[in-house]
Design a protein around this motif. Structure first.
Motif, short mmCIF file in Angstrom:
data_model
loop_
_atom_site.label_atom_id
_atom_site.label_comp_id
_atom_site.label_asym_id
_atom_site.label_seq_id
_atom_site.Cartn_x
_atom_site.Cartn_y
_atom_site.Cartn_z
N LEU A 150 0.78 -1.24 0.00
CA LEU A 150 0.00 0.00 0.00
C LEU A 150 0.81 1.30 0.00
CD1 LEU A 150 -2.80 -0.83 2.64
CD2 LEU A 150 -2.91 -1.05 0.14
N ARG A 151 2.02 1.27 0.50
CA ARG A 151 2.73 2.54 0.74
C ARG A 151 3.59 2.94 -0.44
NH1 ARG A 151 6.50 3.68 6.07
NH2 ARG A 151 7.03 5.84 5.60
N TYR A 152 3.55 4.22 -0.79
CA TYR A 152 4.36 4.77 -1.88
C TYR A 152 4.64 6.24 -1.61
CZ TYR A 152 0.20 7.19 -3.62
OH TYR A 152 -0.89 8.03 -3.74
N GLY A 153 5.57 6.82 -2.34
CA GLY A 153 5.89 8.21 -2.06
C GLY A 153 6.67 8.89 -3.16
N TYR A 154 7.08 10.14 -2.88
CA TYR A 154 7.82 10.95 -3.83
C TYR A 154 8.98 11.65 -3.11
CZ TYR A 154 3.90 10.27 -6.99
OH TYR A 154 2.95 9.70 -7.80
N VAL A 155 10.09 11.82 -3.82
CA VAL A 155 11.30 12.39 -3.23
C VAL A 155 11.96 13.37 -4.20
CG1 VAL A 155 13.59 11.88 -2.28
CG2 VAL A 155 11.75 10.26 -1.96
N ILE A 156 12.50 14.46 -3.64
CA ILE A 156 13.44 15.32 -4.34
C ILE A 156 14.75 15.24 -3.57
CG2 ILE A 156 14.03 17.65 -5.10
CD1 ILE A 156 11.07 18.35 -4.96
N VAL A 157 15.86 14.95 -4.25
CA VAL A 157 17.16 14.87 -3.60
C VAL A 157 17.97 16.10 -4.00
CG1 VAL A 157 19.25 13.52 -3.26
CG2 VAL A 157 17.07 12.36 -3.71
N VAL A 158 18.35 16.89 -3.00
CA VAL A 158 19.08 18.13 -3.25
C VAL A 158 20.50 18.01 -2.70
CG1 VAL A 158 19.09 20.64 -2.99
CG2 VAL A 158 16.91 19.39 -2.98
N ASN A 159 21.48 18.36 -3.52
CA ASN A 159 22.87 18.40 -3.08
C ASN A 159 23.21 19.85 -2.76
OD1 ASN A 159 25.63 18.43 -2.75
ND2 ASN A 159 26.07 17.11 -4.49
N PRO A 160 23.30 20.20 -1.46
CA PRO A 160 23.45 21.61 -1.09
C PRO A 160 24.87 22.15 -1.16
CG PRO A 160 23.15 20.28 0.87
CD PRO A 160 23.11 19.34 -0.30
N GLY A 161 25.85 21.33 -1.50
CA GLY A 161 27.22 21.83 -1.59
C GLY A 161 28.23 20.72 -1.41
N LYS A 162 29.46 20.94 -1.85
CA LYS A 162 30.50 19.91 -1.82
C LYS A 162 30.75 19.42 -0.40
CE LYS A 162 32.67 21.32 -6.00
NZ LYS A 162 33.74 21.33 -6.88
N GLY A 163 30.73 18.10 -0.24
CA GLY A 163 31.02 17.49 1.06
C GLY A 163 29.83 17.38 1.98
N CYS A 164 28.76 18.11 1.70
CA CYS A 164 27.59 18.11 2.58
C CYS A 164 26.66 16.96 2.21
CB CYS A 164 26.84 19.44 2.44
SG CYS A 164 25.43 19.61 3.57
N GLU A 165 26.00 16.38 3.22
CA GLU A 165 25.00 15.35 2.93
C GLU A 165 23.82 15.97 2.17
OE1 GLU A 165 25.48 12.13 6.56
OE2 GLU A 165 23.79 13.49 6.57
N SER A 166 23.12 15.12 1.46
CA SER A 166 21.96 15.57 0.69
C SER A 166 20.80 15.95 1.60
CB SER A 166 21.49 14.47 -0.26
OG SER A 166 22.50 14.14 -1.18
#
Length: 281
Positions: A150-166
């Motif tokens: 039943l479960r589903y979803g949507y994601v946007i992955v943003v890279n905010p800068g070098k070395g930083c986690e998304s």
């Protein structure tokens, strides 16, 4: 440990409305000033199903046969990137999300888990131990089956800068049999900024992204362990950030010294040991 921002997302709207908001949010993220250093923002990605693979994997390992419908869903080919996104969407909800909201979100899963025609209690164990430290009871096993269906979803992955986690702006919901029901979308995550080449810039950028998510009606709450997200004053956060960066650098230095003579371990990058931003000293 470290410098990080926790966040939770929540909204009640149709799937079409959610997609409109997410696509609008992505455009606004890409329109942020160049000096903030955003490297990329993915398209809105559909993730279906959203579930934790641990339970079905352990059941099969112990010789149990998965329900036919569940097995069929799990047999659908998925990419490695999909697997990573799915794991992000099933991360635990943080303490600032009330239990009653999480319970309401999970209600369709609970109902199917208790009343499903697709599996029988006697076919599965009362308890399932995973890795010697995690135990799922039978109700939890069936809830995971319900999530697969039943479960589903949507994601946007943003890279905010070098070395930083998304930053993963991700929300999921349960399908229901009621065509008139408005889905409740929920999600959570966190971003560590201490390894960014420019900690101050990356941390500021993550806050801007969350501001835009709030503007879009998607952000439920956020918490910054340095306090910066709340007050937006670097001087007030300076002491916490110096302490955390100092701890991370000390730990990284010890690790480097321990493994430097190990031929099986190679340090590809060690941003924590790079030069510190003078503004954070």
């Amino acid at each position: 440990m470290g410098i990080f921002i926790d966040y939770a997302f929540c909204t009640e709207c149709s799937e079409e409305e959610l997609l409109l908001r997410l696509n609008r949010l992505r455009r606004k993220i890409l329109e942020l000033p160049v000096e903030l250093g955003i490297e990329s923002a993915s398209e809105v990605i559909r993730v279906d199903p959203v579930y934790s693979p641990m339970v079905p994997r352990e059941l099969q390992k112990q010789g149990y046969v998965l329900p036919e419908l569940v097995a069929r869903r799990l047999a659908e080919p998925q990419s490695e990137s999909y697997n990573q996104l799915r794991i992000g969407l099933v991360s635990p909800f943080f303490s600032f999300v009330p239990d009653e909201l999480v319970h309401r979100f999970e209600q369709p899963g609970y109902e199917l888990a208790k009343n499903s025609p697709y599996w029988r209690e006697e076919d599965f164990p009362e308890e399932l131990e995973i890795g010697g430290s995690l135990t799922y009871y039978r109700g939890g096993i069936f809830l995971e089956f319900a999530r697969v269906l039943l479960r589903y979803g949507y994601v946007i992955v943003v890279n905010p800068g070098k070395g930083c986690e998304s930053v993963c702006v991700g929300l999921s919901a349960y399908r229901t049999s009621d065509p008139n029901a408005t889905p409740l979308w929920l999600g959570s995550g966190f971003t560590k900024t201490q390894y960014a080449q420019n900690v101050k810039n990356a941390h500021t950028t993550v806050c801007h992204i969350l501001d835009l998510a709030k503007e879009a009606g998607l952000l439920y709450a956020a918490h910054d362990n340095s306090g910066y997200y709340e007050h937006r004053d670097w001087q007030k956060s300076a002491e916490v950030i110096r302490e955390e960066l100092g701890f991370v650098r000390a730990f990284s230095q010890i690790f480097e010294e321990v493994v430097q003579d190990d031929p099986d371990i190679t340090t590809i990058s060690s941003p924590a040991l790079g030069p510190l931003d003078p503004e954070l000293l």
